[in-house]
Design a protein around this motif. Structure first.
Motif, mmCIF file in Angstrom:
data_model
loop_
_atom_site.group_PDB
_atom_site.id
_atom_site.type_symbol
_atom_site.label_atom_id
_atom_site.label_comp_id
_atom_site.label_asym_id
_atom_site.label_seq_id
_atom_site.Cartn_x
_atom_site.Cartn_y
_atom_site.Cartn_z
ATOM 1 N N LEU A 1 73.390 -0.948 16.441
ATOM 2 C CA LEU A 1 72.947 -2.024 16.992
ATOM 3 C C LEU A 1 71.475 -2.172 16.925
ATOM 4 O O LEU A 1 70.886 -3.289 16.504
ATOM 5 C CB LEU A 1 73.531 -2.449 18.502
ATOM 6 N N SER A 2 70.769 -1.101 17.457
ATOM 7 C CA SER A 2 69.236 -1.273 17.344
ATOM 8 C C SER A 2 68.850 -1.273 16.225
ATOM 9 O O SER A 2 67.870 -2.167 15.809
ATOM 10 C CB SER A 2 68.650 -0.090 18.339
ATOM 11 N N ALA A 3 69.273 -0.439 15.184
ATOM 12 C CA ALA A 3 68.760 -0.520 13.828
ATOM 13 C C ALA A 3 69.005 -1.875 12.921
ATOM 14 O O ALA A 3 68.185 -2.277 12.382
ATOM 15 C CB ALA A 3 69.269 0.625 13.001
ATOM 16 N N GLY A 4 70.174 -2.433 13.347
ATOM 17 C CA GLY A 4 70.357 -3.728 12.769
ATOM 18 C C GLY A 4 69.673 -4.829 13.461
ATOM 19 O O GLY A 4 69.247 -5.740 12.435
ATOM 20 N N ALA A 5 69.289 -4.869 14.606
ATOM 21 C CA ALA A 5 68.390 -5.755 15.017
ATOM 22 C C ALA A 5 66.885 -5.664 14.373
ATOM 23 O O ALA A 5 66.345 -6.698 13.990
ATOM 24 C CB ALA A 5 68.106 -5.622 16.658
ATOM 25 N N VAL A 6 66.597 -4.491 14.237
ATOM 26 C CA VAL A 6 65.238 -4.138 13.514
ATOM 27 C C VAL A 6 65.191 -4.712 12.266
ATOM 28 O O VAL A 6 64.444 -5.413 11.708
ATOM 29 C CB VAL A 6 64.776 -2.629 13.658
ATOM 30 N N LEU A 7 66.354 -4.403 11.550
ATOM 31 C CA LEU A 7 66.600 -4.722 10.113
ATOM 32 C C LEU A 7 66.654 -6.215 9.932
ATOM 33 O O LEU A 7 65.913 -6.720 8.970
ATOM 34 C CB LEU A 7 67.599 -3.944 9.515
ATOM 35 N N ALA A 8 67.253 -6.801 10.690
ATOM 36 C CA ALA A 8 67.598 -8.304 10.973
ATOM 37 C C ALA A 8 66.166 -8.831 11.098
ATOM 38 O O ALA A 8 65.852 -9.897 10.091
ATOM 39 C CB ALA A 8 68.606 -8.619 11.769
ATOM 40 N N LEU B 1 58.357 -3.593 13.673
ATOM 41 C CA LEU B 1 59.507 -3.737 14.635
ATOM 42 C C LEU B 1 60.049 -2.600 14.870
ATOM 43 O O LEU B 1 60.645 -2.316 16.003
ATOM 44 C CB LEU B 1 60.589 -4.804 13.917
ATOM 45 N N ALA B 2 59.967 -1.586 14.119
ATOM 46 C CA ALA B 2 60.624 -0.168 14.527
ATOM 47 C C ALA B 2 59.703 0.412 15.239
ATOM 48 O O ALA B 2 60.217 1.085 16.488
ATOM 49 C CB ALA B 2 60.698 0.664 13.198
ATOM 50 N N ILE B 3 58.538 0.396 15.393
ATOM 51 C CA ILE B 3 57.662 0.847 16.586
ATOM 52 C C ILE B 3 57.865 0.056 17.616
ATOM 53 O O ILE B 3 58.093 0.643 18.863
ATOM 54 C CB ILE B 3 55.978 0.731 15.894
ATOM 55 N N ALA B 4 57.901 -1.271 17.606
ATOM 56 C CA ALA B 4 58.074 -2.035 19.000
ATOM 57 C C ALA B 4 59.621 -1.543 19.421
ATOM 58 O O ALA B 4 59.604 -1.290 20.677
ATOM 59 C CB ALA B 4 58.231 -3.612 18.553
ATOM 60 N N ALA B 5 60.730 -1.189 18.749
ATOM 61 C CA ALA B 5 61.933 -1.029 19.108
ATOM 62 C C ALA B 5 61.832 0.509 19.819
ATOM 63 O O ALA B 5 62.402 0.729 20.826
ATOM 64 C CB ALA B 5 62.939 -0.791 18.151
ATOM 65 N N GLY B 6 60.872 1.227 19.397
ATOM 66 C CA GLY B 6 60.767 2.702 19.888
ATOM 67 C C GLY B 6 60.042 2.596 21.178
ATOM 68 O O GLY B 6 60.417 3.399 22.214
ATOM 69 N N GLY C 1 57.762 -6.717 3.578
ATOM 70 C CA GLY C 1 58.767 -6.060 3.920
ATOM 71 C C GLY C 1 58.371 -4.731 4.836
ATOM 72 O O GLY C 1 58.991 -4.608 6.025
ATOM 73 N N GLY C 2 57.661 -3.934 4.063
ATOM 74 C CA GLY C 2 57.413 -2.801 5.075
ATOM 75 C C GLY C 2 56.554 -2.957 6.246
ATOM 76 O O GLY C 2 56.952 -2.219 7.055
ATOM 77 N N GLU C 3 55.534 -3.674 6.022
ATOM 78 C CA GLU C 3 54.891 -4.120 7.365
ATOM 79 C C GLU C 3 55.829 -4.560 8.517
ATOM 80 O O GLU C 3 55.618 -4.191 9.642
ATOM 81 C CB GLU C 3 53.725 -5.103 7.028
#
Length: 161
Positions: free
Chosen positions: A100-107, A141-146, A134-136
């Motif tokens: 769920l968390s990875a899917g939210a970041v990817l979406a 968002l991955a850092i924000a999720a962390g 895309g990388g940025e």
């Protein structure tokens, strides 16, 4: 008549408790969104500073360097971060599900990155922008999720109930 008064008091008390709970939830959502917006803005700003230095060697990075449009780029990143933070708090409310968390970041990263790609491709015609934009977005968002996961685990932000 007495039974009616008791019913009204109980009903009013339930409404007051519901309103208090909703206000508390909104405050926690604002905290999550604000934290995420701050993190995303910081990542974009640090990236823009680094890209300004690197742009002298790699022309594709001039899109991200410090210039007049960085304010718009920063505002877009912070708005995306705000919306991501509020949404992420709701997505991860039911335990530890990494999908769920990875899917939210990817979406969120795909939506933001592809929108930027469309604009960047139209304006610059540079295929390297796909990876950069895309990388940025994914990194931001991955850092924000962390950071949000840490804040949720330390109870700085209460999880959605």
């Amino acid at each position: 008549m007495h039974l009616f008064c008791v019913f009204v008091r109980v009903f009013v008390r339930d409404i007051e408790q519901t309103v208090e709970r909703l206000q508390a939830e909104r405050i926690e959502s604002i905290k999550a969104g604000g934290l995420s917006a701050l993190v995303c803005g910081t990542v974009v700003l640090v990236g823009a500073i680094a890209n300004t230095v690197l742009a002298t060697r790699w022309n594709a990075l001039t899109v991200f360097s410090l210039n007049w449009s960085i304010g718009l780029h920063l505002a877009h990143a912070m708005l995306a971060g705000l919306l991501f933070g509020v949404t992420y708090r709701y997505v991860v409310r039911q335990g530890e599900n990494p999908h769920l968390s990875a899917g939210a970041v990817l979406a969120f990263a795909l939506v933001r990155g592809l929108a930027q790609l469309e604009t960047g491709w139209t304006l610059h015609g540079n295929p390297t922008l796909l990876l950069l934009l895309g990388g940025e977005s994914a990194l931001m968002l991955a850092i924000a999720a962390g950071v949000l996961n840490v804040a949720l685990s330390r109870k700085a932000i209460q999880p959605f109930v």
